[in-house]
Scaffold this motif. Structure first.
Motif, PDB file in Angstrom:
ATOM      1  N   TYR A 120      56.083  10.629 -44.798  1.00 54.53           N
ATOM      2  CA  TYR A 120      54.821  10.880 -45.504  1.00 54.53           C
ATOM      3  C   TYR A 120      54.141  12.095 -44.899  1.00 54.53           C
ATOM      4  N   VAL A 121      53.581  12.967 -45.759  1.00 50.01           N
ATOM      5  CA  VAL A 121      52.829  14.132 -45.301  1.00 50.01           C
ATOM      6  C   VAL A 121      51.338  13.838 -45.460  1.00 50.01           C
ATOM      7  N   ILE A 122      50.621  13.898 -44.352  1.00 50.57           N
ATOM      8  CA  ILE A 122      49.206  13.516 -44.326  1.00 50.57           C
ATOM      9  C   ILE A 122      48.340  14.595 -44.963  1.00 50.57           C
ATOM     10  N   GLU A 123      47.389  14.149 -45.761  1.00 51.06           N
ATOM     11  CA  GLU A 123      46.442  15.023 -46.431  1.00 51.06           C
ATOM     12  C   GLU A 123      45.073  14.929 -45.757  1.00 51.06           C
ATOM     13  N   PRO A 124      44.198  15.937 -45.952  1.00 51.42           N
ATOM     14  CA  PRO A 124      42.838  15.828 -45.429  1.00 51.42           C
ATOM     15  C   PRO A 124      42.146  14.566 -45.947  1.00 51.42           C
ATOM     16  N   ASN A 125      41.368  13.948 -45.080  1.00 52.70           N
ATOM     17  CA  ASN A 125      40.608  12.735 -45.383  1.00 52.70           C
ATOM     18  C   ASN A 125      41.467  11.481 -45.476  1.00 52.70           C
ATOM     19  N   THR A 185      41.108  11.984 -33.728  1.00 53.17           N
ATOM     20  CA  THR A 185      42.318  11.660 -34.467  1.00 53.17           C
ATOM     21  C   THR A 185      43.371  12.723 -34.184  1.00 53.17           C
ATOM     22  N   TYR A 186      44.485  12.322 -33.604  1.00 49.05           N
ATOM     23  CA  TYR A 186      45.555  13.263 -33.279  1.00 49.05           C
ATOM     24  C   TYR A 186      46.812  12.982 -34.084  1.00 49.05           C
ATOM     25  N   PHE A 187      47.097  11.730 -34.326  1.00 45.47           N
ATOM     26  CA  PHE A 187      48.284  11.389 -35.104  1.00 45.47           C
ATOM     27  C   PHE A 187      48.003  11.568 -36.590  1.00 45.47           C
ATOM     28  N   VAL A 188      46.896  11.012 -37.058  1.00 47.15           N
ATOM     29  CA  VAL A 188      46.538  11.137 -38.467  1.00 47.15           C
ATOM     30  C   VAL A 188      45.771  12.442 -38.648  1.00 47.15           C
TER      31      VAL A 188
END
Length: 327
Positions: free
Chosen positions: A122-127, A159-162
């Motif tokens: 999964y590629v994390i998005e802002p928010n 938040t470092y991972f997310v």
């Protein structure tokens, strides 16, 4: 030290202190992993952690029965499968037991799936939020951390991972059933310092067990080669230890088993990096081993810059709860 390693070390180090992250949509029924025991007669599809993501109905199944078997409400099962209340449930219907695919509040990024429909990355998005991601993919925070070989996925206030753009793993690779049974030597903080391998051990099995990436294991153990099997009987270091890292350049003493006992600070050292280098699982544990005898300070040792945690060089501090230094 390569920039990539420094970033990885900081990310792992700074992600200590897991706290709960709230997300508006999830309810208590999806807060934990789904049962791994098949409670109904139809076939299931489970992820790498044993969480059941899909169930295929057989004759006699009902919406209420399936929902109850997997600890879901009928409303959630309807929602996950875009059903209307009262819709028929014929045999052979493949039901989702996790939210319908696609972006949602707290998890708006793009996922990849395997041929069975299990989301693998999964590629994390802002928010995005940790709660949103775990809810969307039906996994726990601990499972997400294990899949990515990190101790934790969230730190209160930072938040470092997310973080936006981070491509994270949602599943782990299969490992040999014989793996993980070797001898582990722990420090007083409960952190593994050495592990002796057995037949079946691999970079993945060791990484999942001790939350160490392949790059870290190779850095701590220069004799390892990424594309080569790890021989049984290999004693592997699980923390930097002898390896000096940015922010922890000083010298240390150890006991007969190689467990670090004391550390003498060098210029530019910080509490966080010293803790990471020697496997002190939480900064509070370093404080516990170095409490002052008088006054209200949390530790007796001195800082050149308190906000950043930079330590005054030349101080010998304790790295062992069972052998504290109090001044």
């Amino acid at each position: 030290m390569p920039n990539g390693w420094k970033a990885a070390a900081l990310a792992v180090l700074l992600s200590a202190g897991l706290t709960a992250c709230t997300y508006g949509a999830p309810s208590a029924e999806t807060a934990t992993a789904k049962p791994t025991v098949k409670p109904t007669a139809g076939p299931t599809v489970a992820d790498s952690f044993g969480n059941v993501d899909f169930y295929t109905t057989v004759s006699g199944d009902s919406l209420a029965g399936v929902a109850g078997s997997f600890h879901l409400s009928e409303r959630k099962l309807d929602e996950f499968n875009l059903l209307q209340p009262g819709d028929p449930l014929p045999p052979g219907t493949k039901l989702r037991l996790i939210p319908a695919p696609g972006p949602m509040l707290g998890a708006k990024g793009t996922a990849t799936t395997d041929p069975n429909g299990i989301a693998t990355s999964y590629v994390i998005e802002p928010n995005d939020t940790l709660g949103g991601i775990t809810y969307r993919f039906g996994i726990t925070e601990e499972q997400l951390a294990e899949a990515n070989k990190v101790p934790y996925t969230y730190e209160k206030g930072n938040t470092y991972f997310v973080r936006a753009g981070n491509n994270i793993r949602l599943q782990k690779n299969p490992v040999d059933s014989r793996s993980g049974a070797g001898k582990t030597v722990y420090n007083p903080f409960g952190q593994g310092v050495f592990y002796t391998t057995v037949d079946g051990d691999s970079f993945d099995s060791i990484g999942y067990k001790f939350r160490s990436t392949t790059a870290q294991l190779m850095l701590y153990n220069p004799s390892l080669v990424a594309d080569k099997p790890i021989p049984a009987g290999s004693k592997l270091r699980l923390i930097p230890g002898d390896l000096k890292i940015e922010g922890a350049q000083g010298t240390f003493t150890a006991d007969a088993d190689g467990i670090p006992l004391t550390y003498t600070t060098a210029a530019g050292d910080t509490e966080r990096q010293v803790s990471f280098r020697f496997g002190v699982s939480e900064q509070a544990n370093l404080e516990s081993a170095n409490r002052p005898l008088t006054g209200t300070n949390r530790v007796w040792y001195d800082f050149t810059d308190l906000p950043s945690g930079e330590l005054t060089p030349g101080q010998t501090i304790s790295l062992a709860l069972d052998k504290p230094i109090h001044k």
